[in-house]
Design a protein around this motif. Sequence first.
Motif, PDB file in Angstrom:
ATOM      1  N   ARG A 126      79.965  35.215  24.578  1.00 26.16           N
ATOM      2  CA  ARG A 126      80.257  33.807  24.831  1.00 26.16           C
ATOM      3  C   ARG A 126      81.680  33.634  25.364  1.00 26.16           C
ATOM      4  NH1 ARG A 126      78.507  30.479  19.578  1.00 26.16           N
ATOM      5  NH2 ARG A 126      79.097  28.728  20.970  1.00 26.16           N
ATOM      6  N   ILE A 127      82.606  34.399  24.797  1.00 25.43           N
ATOM      7  CA  ILE A 127      83.985  34.355  25.289  1.00 25.43           C
ATOM      8  C   ILE A 127      84.074  34.937  26.694  1.00 25.43           C
ATOM      9  CG2 ILE A 127      86.273  35.393  24.965  1.00 25.43           C
ATOM     10  CD1 ILE A 127      85.933  34.957  21.976  1.00 25.43           C
TER      11      ILE A 127
ATOM     12  N   PRO B 198      89.656  30.061  21.508  1.00 25.46           N
ATOM     13  CA  PRO B 198      88.190  30.128  21.554  1.00 25.46           C
ATOM     14  C   PRO B 198      87.581  30.827  20.333  1.00 25.46           C
ATOM     15  CG  PRO B 198      89.173  31.538  23.245  1.00 25.46           C
ATOM     16  CD  PRO B 198      90.261  30.672  22.711  1.00 25.46           C
TER      17      PRO B 198
ATOM     18  N   ASP C  78      81.769  34.893  28.922  1.00 25.00           N
ATOM     19  CA  ASP C  78      81.221  33.870  29.820  1.00 25.00           C
ATOM     20  C   ASP C  78      82.236  32.755  30.065  1.00 25.00           C
ATOM     21  OD1 ASP C  78      78.832  35.233  29.996  1.00 25.00           O
ATOM     22  OD2 ASP C  78      77.839  34.047  28.431  1.00 25.00           O
ATOM     23  N   GLU C  79      82.918  32.356  29.012  1.00 28.46           N
ATOM     24  CA  GLU C  79      83.895  31.268  29.120  1.00 28.46           C
ATOM     25  C   GLU C  79      85.024  31.618  30.080  1.00 28.46           C
ATOM     26  OE1 GLU C  79      87.019  29.012  26.123  1.00 28.46           O
ATOM     27  OE2 GLU C  79      85.014  29.517  25.379  1.00 28.46           O
ATOM     28  N   PHE C  80      85.414  32.887  30.084  1.00 32.10           N
ATOM     29  CA  PHE C  80      86.505  33.322  30.966  1.00 32.10           C
ATOM     30  C   PHE C  80      85.992  33.925  32.274  1.00 32.10           C
ATOM     31  CE2 PHE C  80      88.714  33.027  26.911  1.00 32.10           C
ATOM     32  CZ  PHE C  80      89.959  32.529  27.281  1.00 32.10           C
ATOM     33  N   ASN C  81      84.662  33.816  32.511  1.00 29.62           N
ATOM     34  CA  ASN C  81      84.057  34.305  33.758  1.00 29.62           C
ATOM     35  C   ASN C  81      84.382  35.770  34.038  1.00 29.62           C
ATOM     36  OD1 ASN C  81      82.932  31.728  34.484  1.00 29.62           O
ATOM     37  ND2 ASN C  81      84.990  31.078  35.081  1.00 29.62           N
TER      38      ASN C  81
ATOM     39  N   ARG D 151      87.543  28.318  17.594  1.00 34.43           N
ATOM     40  CA  ARG D 151      86.540  27.289  17.910  1.00 34.43           C
ATOM     41  C   ARG D 151      85.143  27.762  17.511  1.00 34.43           C
ATOM     42  NH1 ARG D 151      88.250  26.443  23.102  1.00 34.43           N
ATOM     43  NH2 ARG D 151      86.451  27.582  23.842  1.00 34.43           N
TER      44      ARG D 151
END
Length: 310
Positions: free
Chosen positions: A30-31, A12, A33-36, A15
């Motif tokens: 953002r990371i 990520p 959020d991506e991994f909750n 990316r």
Amino acid sequence: MTIPDYQSLMLPVLRFAAEGEKRVADVENRIADEFNLTQEERDELLPSGRQRILHNRIHWAKFYMSKAGLITSPARGRFVATEAGRTLLATKPTRIDVELLLKSPGFREFYRGGAEAAEKTRRSNPADVTLAEASPSTPEEQIEAAFRSVQLALRAELLERIVQNSPIFFEQLIVDLLVAMGYGGSHKTAAAQLGRSGDGGVDGVVNEDPLGLDRVYVQAKRYAETNTVGRPDVQAFVGSLVGLGATKGVFVTTSIFSSQARDFVKHLTQRVILIDGQRLADLMIEHGVGVRVSRALEFKRLDEDFFAEE
């Protein structure tokens, strides 16, 4: 969801770096959020308390990929994907980790150097770099974990030695600790006031400040680790404080306090601090009482200000 290790963060991070110049602060949320990740996980700190774990792991993911030529730093505190990084992303990898980075000659040379240094400390010849050498923890986390293990062992050893010594030694130890923490005025006056066993139900009294404008009453119990200090003992100490017209007290023990004892002092008019064996040992370590520096290791970071041009 737990905080991903630094290798799981590589893909990520790369990316986001392919989108354009980024800072760690730009991608951290953002990371997360991506991994909750929960707010508690986002805010969780390293044992040193100086940096968030997620921030630290993103930094190491970025650093390792820079050694593999996937990321570069065009300006202070910023990073962006290189052409090699974009080419790798075009292959749609499901994961980027140390095993993949080792395919880069530049990273392999960098990583082999670290592995060989570790092997030399074990006085053995290094084998080729393998995935088994890739820890899920960052180097900084490994250092802090090792330091924590040493501290826990030292804490246990301190308490064992305290219990083995005499009650008089324990009283003197409390004097040394309080003076090291800034209480008691001078060591001479603190020693003169503490250790007066049986004086109104307390073991001693020390000045809270050098001028003696306020006083702290002390109760010290040198118990075995299995001997729990219960509410009746603490309640008796508080009763002594009331009888003396005191508002502040410290109850120190080498063992532990019961939950009832801790609950009892929470809503008192008097300010009573309970110091159990573990906290006592931690305070001794923090203030250099009964311990000495065995070896000092100095870890240095890049000085960004040094390289900043006007």
